[in-house]
Design a protein around this motif. Structure first.
Motif, PDB file in Angstrom:
ATOM      1  N   LYS A 162       1.846  41.809   5.203  1.00 35.52           N
ATOM      2  CA  LYS A 162       1.147  40.737   5.537  1.00 35.52           C
ATOM      3  C   LYS A 162       1.461  41.333   7.354  1.00 35.52           C
ATOM      4  CE  LYS A 162       0.518  37.689   2.498  1.00 35.52           C
ATOM      5  NZ  LYS A 162       0.488  35.884   1.801  1.00 35.52           N
TER       6      LYS A 162
ATOM      7  N   ARG B 129      -1.241  41.416  10.501  1.00 35.72           N
ATOM      8  CA  ARG B 129      -3.272  41.451  11.544  1.00 35.72           C
ATOM      9  C   ARG B 129      -2.617  42.481  13.151  1.00 35.72           C
ATOM     10  NH1 ARG B 129      -7.535  38.281  10.846  1.00 35.72           N
ATOM     11  NH2 ARG B 129      -9.241  38.450  11.876  1.00 35.72           N
TER      12      ARG B 129
ATOM     13  N   VAL C 285      -5.948  44.243   9.340  1.00 38.14           N
ATOM     14  CA  VAL C 285      -5.443  42.905   8.672  1.00 38.14           C
ATOM     15  C   VAL C 285      -4.848  43.563   7.364  1.00 38.14           C
ATOM     16  CG1 VAL C 285      -6.165  40.619   7.474  1.00 38.14           C
ATOM     17  CG2 VAL C 285      -7.054  41.632   9.274  1.00 38.14           C
ATOM     18  N   SER C 286      -3.564  42.784   6.629  1.00 34.13           N
ATOM     19  CA  SER C 286      -3.066  43.317   5.468  1.00 34.13           C
ATOM     20  C   SER C 286      -2.764  42.587   4.978  1.00 34.13           C
ATOM     21  CB  SER C 286      -1.322  44.094   5.380  1.00 34.13           C
ATOM     22  OG  SER C 286      -1.708  44.601   4.557  1.00 34.13           O
ATOM     23  N   ASP C 287      -3.483  41.854   3.710  1.00 35.06           N
ATOM     24  CA  ASP C 287      -3.349  40.453   3.334  1.00 35.06           C
ATOM     25  C   ASP C 287      -1.899  40.499   2.443  1.00 35.06           C
ATOM     26  OD1 ASP C 287      -4.057  41.673   0.999  1.00 35.06           O
ATOM     27  OD2 ASP C 287      -5.908  40.624   0.565  1.00 35.06           O
TER      28      ASP C 287
ATOM     29  N   TYR D 204      -7.602  46.200   5.551  1.00 34.48           N
ATOM     30  CA  TYR D 204      -9.067  46.510   5.897  1.00 34.48           C
ATOM     31  C   TYR D 204      -8.931  46.292   7.591  1.00 34.48           C
ATOM     32  CZ  TYR D 204      -9.883  43.048   1.612  1.00 34.48           C
ATOM     33  OH  TYR D 204      -9.944  43.019   0.700  1.00 34.48           O
TER      34      TYR D 204
ATOM     35  N   ASP E 180      -1.902  31.274   6.129  1.00 38.63           N
ATOM     36  CA  ASP E 180      -1.960  32.678   5.534  1.00 38.63           C
ATOM     37  C   ASP E 180      -3.216  32.952   5.967  1.00 38.63           C
ATOM     38  OD1 ASP E 180       0.548  32.201   4.128  1.00 38.63           O
ATOM     39  OD2 ASP E 180      -0.608  31.075   2.432  1.00 38.63           O
ATOM     40  N   GLU E 181      -4.065  32.489   6.599  1.00 43.12           N
ATOM     41  CA  GLU E 181      -6.261  32.638   7.572  1.00 43.12           C
ATOM     42  C   GLU E 181      -5.878  33.694   8.336  1.00 43.12           C
ATOM     43  OE1 GLU E 181      -4.757  29.350   6.805  1.00 43.12           O
ATOM     44  OE2 GLU E 181      -6.003  28.553   4.918  1.00 43.12           O
ATOM     45  N   ARG E 182      -4.420  33.857   9.178  1.00 39.01           N
ATOM     46  CA  ARG E 182      -4.248  34.698   9.568  1.00 39.01           C
ATOM     47  C   ARG E 182      -4.470  36.341   9.475  1.00 39.01           C
ATOM     48  NH1 ARG E 182      -4.654  34.524  14.713  1.00 39.01           N
ATOM     49  NH2 ARG E 182      -3.369  32.632  15.429  1.00 39.01           N
ATOM     50  N   PHE E 183      -4.006  36.230   8.245  1.00 36.99           N
ATOM     51  CA  PHE E 183      -3.898  37.379   6.867  1.00 36.99           C
ATOM     52  C   PHE E 183      -4.986  37.527   5.905  1.00 36.99           C
ATOM     53  CE2 PHE E 183       0.017  36.174   8.288  1.00 36.99           C
ATOM     54  CZ  PHE E 183       0.851  37.006   9.875  1.00 36.99           C
ATOM     55  N   THR E 184      -6.385  37.190   6.268  1.00 37.48           N
ATOM     56  CA  THR E 184      -7.388  36.838   5.048  1.00 37.48           C
ATOM     57  C   THR E 184      -8.497  37.744   6.447  1.00 37.48           C
ATOM     58  OG1 THR E 184      -6.837  35.422   3.843  1.00 37.48           O
ATOM     59  CG2 THR E 184      -8.445  35.835   4.288  1.00 37.48           C
TER      60      THR E 184
END
Length: 211
Positions: A71, A73, A85-87, A92, A193-197
Motif C-alpha cells: 500500500k 500513496r 494510490v495503491s490499496d 490508481y 486505511d483511508e490514506r490508501f483508498t
C-alpha cells in the motif's frame, strides 16, 4: 509529465575481505535489517530527473505514505499535479489536468515498481536483485541490480543516513537517472486505511489497464 508517470505508476527492504558471494549475502542481509522494521513510512520528497550528462530535465516535489505490504500513496504538487494510490490490490494514477484516472492491477514484482521496493515484502528483494553495499562516512548505500532483464531500471540505489532512508536513485538503459530525496521522515507512524483508498472523481475518464 510522462517521465513522472512512468516512475510513479510503476508510486513510497559490511565490507570485509570475503569472497564476492559472501559480500553479496552480507549486503542483502544488512539491507533486510534496515527495511524489515519499517511497517509504515511517510516523508516529503524532491524528485530530480537527469540525462546521461547530468543535466536536470525535470524536478518535482510532493509527499508519500506507505504501509507494507503493497500500500502506498504518492502525491506530486509541481510542476504537474498527480496522485498515485495503491490499496494493495490495484494502483490508481490520477492526472487532474487531464481529468483522467488509470487503474491497473498491482504488480508485486519489485523489479517493476520502485515504490514497491519500499512497500513490498523485504524477502523478495534478494530474489529480484543482486545487492552490493558501500559505506562513506555516515552514508550507507546499497546498489541493487535486477536479476531479470524484464525491468524498467538497470540499477537502483538506496542511501541510508543513521539507518534512515535518505535517497532513492534509479538509472535506466538510456543513462537517464532519477533521484528522490526524502525529508521530514516519520518511520512507523499511525496511518489511517483511508490514506490508501482512492475515490475516482466524478466525471473523470477511467482507463483500466489489463496488463
Amino acid at each position: 509529465m510522462r517521465l513522472f508517470k512512468t516512475l510513479t505508476t510503476l508510486a513510497l527492504g559490511a565490507i570485509l575481505a570475503l569472497p564476492a558471494a559472501a559480500l553479496a549475502d552480507e549486503a542483502a542481509e544488512r539491507l533486510n535489517q534496515l527495511l524489515e522494521p519499517v511497517h509504515t513510512y511517510r516523508a516529503d520528497f524532491e524528485q530530480q530527473i537527469l540525462d546521461g550528462s547530468g543535466q536536470r530535465l525535470q524536478q518535482a516535489e510532493g509527499r508519500m505514505w506507505l504501509s507494507r505490504p503493497g500500500k502506498f500513496r504518492w502525491e506530486v504538487d509541481a510542476p504537474y499535479a498527480q496522485v498515485v494510490v495503491s490499496d494493495g490490490e490495484e494502483v490508481y494514477l490520477h492526472d487532474p489536468d487531464l481529468e483522467q484516472v488509470t487503474v491497473q492491477a498491482l504488480d508485486t514484482r519489485v523489479t517493476h515498481t520502485p515504490a514497491l521496493l519500499l512497500s513490498g515484502r523485504v524477502a523478495d528483494l534478494t530474489e529480484a536483485y543482486a545487492v552490493s553495499r558501500r559505506q562513506q562516512g555516515a552514508a550507507e548505500t546499497f546498489t541493487l541490480t535486477p536479476r531479470s532483464a524484464d525491468t524498467l531500471f538497470e540499477e537502483l540505489a538506496l542511501t541510508f543516513y543513521g539507518e534512515q532512508l535518505g535517497v532513492l536513485q534509479m538509472a535506466d538503459s538510456t543513462g537517464q537517472r532519477t533521484a528522490i530525496y526524502f525529508s521530514d521522515v516519520a518511520v512507523n507512524p499511525s496511518l489511517p486505511d483511508e490514506r490508501f483508498t482512492f475515490v475516482i472523481p466524478e466525471g473523470a475518464d477511467v482507463i483500466r489497464d489489463s496488463h
